[in-house]
Write a protein that holds these residues in place. Structure first.
Motif, PDB file in Angstrom:
ATOM      1  N   SER A  31      25.679   7.068 -11.117  1.00  0.00           N
ATOM      2  CA  SER A  31      26.353   8.359 -10.980  1.00  0.00           C
ATOM      3  C   SER A  31      26.679   8.602  -9.510  1.00  0.00           C
ATOM      4  O   SER A  31      26.143   7.934  -8.611  1.00  0.00           O
ATOM      5  N   ALA A  32      27.542   9.584  -9.263  1.00  0.00           N
ATOM      6  CA  ALA A  32      27.862   9.931  -7.879  1.00  0.00           C
ATOM      7  C   ALA A  32      26.609  10.360  -7.130  1.00  0.00           C
ATOM      8  O   ALA A  32      26.441  10.037  -5.940  1.00  0.00           O
TER       9      ALA A  32
ATOM     10  N   ALA B 262      25.135   8.593  -3.826  1.00  0.00           N
ATOM     11  CA  ALA B 262      24.900   9.410  -2.630  1.00  0.00           C
ATOM     12  C   ALA B 262      23.489   9.197  -2.097  1.00  0.00           C
ATOM     13  O   ALA B 262      23.271   9.195  -0.874  1.00  0.00           O
TER      14      ALA B 262
ATOM     15  N   LEU C 269      31.015   8.778   0.456  1.00  0.00           N
ATOM     16  CA  LEU C 269      31.447   8.381  -0.884  1.00  0.00           C
ATOM     17  C   LEU C 269      32.818   8.989  -1.163  1.00  0.00           C
ATOM     18  O   LEU C 269      33.014  10.204  -1.008  1.00  0.00           O
TER      19      LEU C 269
ATOM     20  N   ALA D 269      36.642   8.701  -3.674  1.00  0.00           N
ATOM     21  CA  ALA D 269      37.150   8.361  -4.998  1.00  0.00           C
ATOM     22  C   ALA D 269      38.663   8.207  -4.953  1.00  0.00           C
ATOM     23  O   ALA D 269      39.363   8.960  -4.270  1.00  0.00           O
TER      24      ALA D 269
ATOM     25  N   HIS E 119      34.846   5.045  -7.546  1.00  0.00           N
ATOM     26  CA  HIS E 119      34.130   5.462  -6.349  1.00  0.00           C
ATOM     27  C   HIS E 119      34.137   4.293  -5.369  1.00  0.00           C
ATOM     28  O   HIS E 119      34.001   3.126  -5.772  1.00  0.00           O
TER      29      HIS E 119
ATOM     30  N   SER F  77      33.218   3.091  -0.975  1.00  0.00           N
ATOM     31  CA  SER F  77      32.700   3.399   0.361  1.00  0.00           C
ATOM     32  C   SER F  77      33.331   2.444   1.353  1.00  0.00           C
ATOM     33  O   SER F  77      33.911   1.411   0.983  1.00  0.00           O
TER      34      SER F  77
END
Length: 352
Positions: free
Chosen positions: A73-74, A78, A105, A107, A112, A114
């Motif tokens: 998940s985000a 994170a 992070l 999108a 997603h 980096s």
């Protein structure tokens, strides 16, 4: 993020144009050169920036990491980024993502991603005792930071997540040939039952367990093998080892970050462990009770790894890289390994 078309391969839409467009959304102008770097779980690219554009003076080339949709998940990603930046702030040699406009992070196009600085280096020679002592010191520093707080969203290295869940998934999804399924199910069930009765870190992931000085659970790299360590010449500034790829960072016992660096016969592994701990204990105490967890952790990784391959089989990169996976011979080999591990777990642990 926009929903992905689950009928297609997760990275089917990740074209070079999309990668460069993602870079451009951050105000970073690529010059069109992209190099795909070695990564199975995610997709990683080296992108060169146009001279004179944003960040190009400090970072002529950047590494873009596109996360596999649906894996983390985000919030979990994170936490990975926050841990990496916390380590970098403590001068632990890791490659941390860059904060661009205050964010690590990003999108774009349903992914997603980096952006990280480019760091060179080579993998150290496995078994190099001097390198192991050096790595041990850095792992101790990593664990000092890891012990300061807990993950709230990322999972733990434990019997449930690394053993029972992947075993249940493999059996429920018919991932094994019928002629070897029962034999593997029996062998994997037997080793997991043994671990459940004898592995003492279970309390570490559950702070509510009654006292008895449980083994400490801390934030880890959790996938610390030789391929995730790069070495730069020691006669250069910042030379020595640095850690890459915190994608699998989890909570668990400290020994999880040590045992994958050991290889060879028992006597060789004993020497290697001694060198690692010589370095480690220069910076942080090590709980010697954790040495009894090495073989249980190795056993859990066998099961977890097989499930990881099976779950990724619709990704064209996996059949190409692991052509023997899924065959009856592969699973018979796994049965043999699990039987050997049952014996290994009952032997006295390594000492150092």
């Amino acid at each position: 993020m926009p929903a992905m078309d689950e009928s297609r391969h997760p990275f089917a839409l990740l074209t070079p144009d999309l990668v460069l467009d993602a870079l451009a959304t951050l105000g970073l102008m690529g010059d069109g050169r992209l190099l795909a770097l070695n990564s199975y779980e995610n997709r990683v690219y080296l992108a060169h920036l146009e001279p004179g554009t944003r960040l190009a003076e400090a970072h002529p080339a950047l590494v873009l990491k596109f996360y596999r949709p649906g894996r983390w998940s985000a919030a979990q990603i994170a936490e990975e980024h926050a841990f990496a930046q916390e380590l970098a702030a403590a001068e632990v040699p890791v490659v941390a993502p860059l904060a661009i406009d205050g964010q690590t992070l990003h999108a774009h196009g349903g992914f997603h991603f980096s952006v990280s600085p480019r760091r060179g280096g080579r993998a150290p020679e496995p078994g190099d005792l001097e390198a192991l002592e050096w790595i041990g010191r850095f792992l101790a520093r990593l664990h000092e930071v890891g012990a300061r707080r807990r993950f709230t969203d990322r999972p733990a290295v434990d019997l449930a997540g690394y053993g029972h869940e992947p075993r249940d998934w493999l059996l429920a999804h018919g991932a094994l040939p019928l002629e070897v399924e029962r034999e593997w199910a029996d062998a994997s069930g037997e080793v997991l039952a043994w671990i459940g009765q004898h592995a003492d870190w279970r309390a570490a992931a559950h702070p509510g367990v009654p006292p008895g000085r449980p083994i400490t659970c801390l934030r880890l790299h959790a996938d610390c093998h030789w391929g995730n360590i790069l070495w730069t010449p020691t006669d250069q500034p910042g030379g020595g080892p640095h850690f890459v790829d915190l994608d699998d960072c989890r909570s668990g016992p400290a020994v999880q970050d040590l045992w994958m660096l050991l290889a060879g016969e028992r006597a060789e592994r004993q020497r290697q462990l001694g060198a690692l701990l010589d370095g480690y204990e220069q910076a942080r105490p090590f709980d010697r009770r954790e040495l009894a967890l090495i073989e249980p952790l190795r056993t859990l990784r066998l099961i977890h790894y097989s499930a990881w391959l099976a779950r990724r089989w619709n990704d064209p990169a996996f059949p190409a890289a692991f052509p023997a996976f899924g065959t009856p011979d592969y699973w018979r080999g796994q049965v043999r390994l699990l039987r050997q591990q049952l014996e290994a777990m009952q032997e006295p642990p390594l000492v150092a």
